[in-house]
Design an enzyme around this catalytic site. Sequence first.
Site, PDB file in Angstrom:
ATOM      1  N   ASP A  10       0.840  -1.133   0.028  1.00  0.00           N
ATOM      2  CA  ASP A  10      -0.088  -0.033   0.093  1.00  0.00           C
ATOM      3  C   ASP A  10       0.743   1.144  -0.061  1.00  0.00           C
ATOM      4  O   ASP A  10       1.680   1.418   0.763  1.00  0.00           O
ATOM      5  CB  ASP A  10      -0.905   0.088   1.323  1.00  0.00           C
ATOM      6  CG  ASP A  10      -1.893   1.000   1.278  1.00  0.00           C
ATOM      7  OD1 ASP A  10      -1.609   2.046   0.747  1.00  0.00           O
ATOM      8  OD2 ASP A  10      -2.745   0.970   2.174  1.00  0.00           O
ATOM      9  N   VAL A  33      -5.479   5.416  -6.561  1.00  0.00           N
ATOM     10  CA  VAL A  33      -4.381   5.837  -5.882  1.00  0.00           C
ATOM     11  C   VAL A  33      -4.787   7.166  -5.046  1.00  0.00           C
ATOM     12  O   VAL A  33      -4.497   7.682  -4.127  1.00  0.00           O
ATOM     13  CB  VAL A  33      -3.063   5.973  -6.542  1.00  0.00           C
ATOM     14  CG1 VAL A  33      -1.948   6.600  -5.701  1.00  0.00           C
ATOM     15  CG2 VAL A  33      -2.652   4.583  -6.840  1.00  0.00           C
ATOM     16  N   ASP A  34      -5.162   8.067  -5.895  1.00  0.00           N
ATOM     17  CA  ASP A  34      -5.617   9.494  -5.493  1.00  0.00           C
ATOM     18  C   ASP A  34      -6.471   9.448  -4.420  1.00  0.00           C
ATOM     19  O   ASP A  34      -6.278  10.235  -3.524  1.00  0.00           O
ATOM     20  CB  ASP A  34      -6.310  10.374  -6.692  1.00  0.00           C
ATOM     21  CG  ASP A  34      -6.184  11.834  -6.649  1.00  0.00           C
ATOM     22  OD1 ASP A  34      -5.593  12.297  -5.741  1.00  0.00           O
ATOM     23  OD2 ASP A  34      -7.054  12.523  -7.249  1.00  0.00           O
TER      24      ASP A  34
END
Length: 167
Positions: A10, A33-34
């Site tokens: 992660d 991801v953002d």
Amino acid sequence: MATLSAVQGDITEQQVDAVVNAANSRMRGGGGVDGAIHRAGGPAVLADCIARFPHGLATGDAGWTTGGDLPAQWVVHTVGPNFAAGERDRALLVSCYRRSLEVADELGARSIAFPLISAGIYGWPLDDAIDAAIDTLARTVSGLDDIRVIAFSASTFARLHDRVAAG
């Protein structure tokens, strides 16, 4: 010379000076991801995005904000090309990696973690996304000691690891 490695995990948990966010051009958070970086970093990341990027950020460019509640001190935001929407100029993808390294150098970062930019919802073909990342990160001169490319899934990690090992 920096050590380039592939890591399965992660990105929001990486113990590095800076993490790279595959942002959208509005710089207000999003999915993938953002979204994960904004959730883990807390409201300080969004507040800094609003203050630093009132008009967003251009595709291929990069800028930074605080890391907020992340283990990383900084988030380097970069806007990848949206292959699925017809943005297929590979030079823009390569620019994301180069500009992110430049921003990290300006900050004095020694370690950084990258996602595979544009390889998620933006639909960049995975093998080419991996090649663009590894080629650019390996060939761009920077002051970083530790450059990591993070893959969340085991299958993507295997492909990424093989490409890093091949050089």
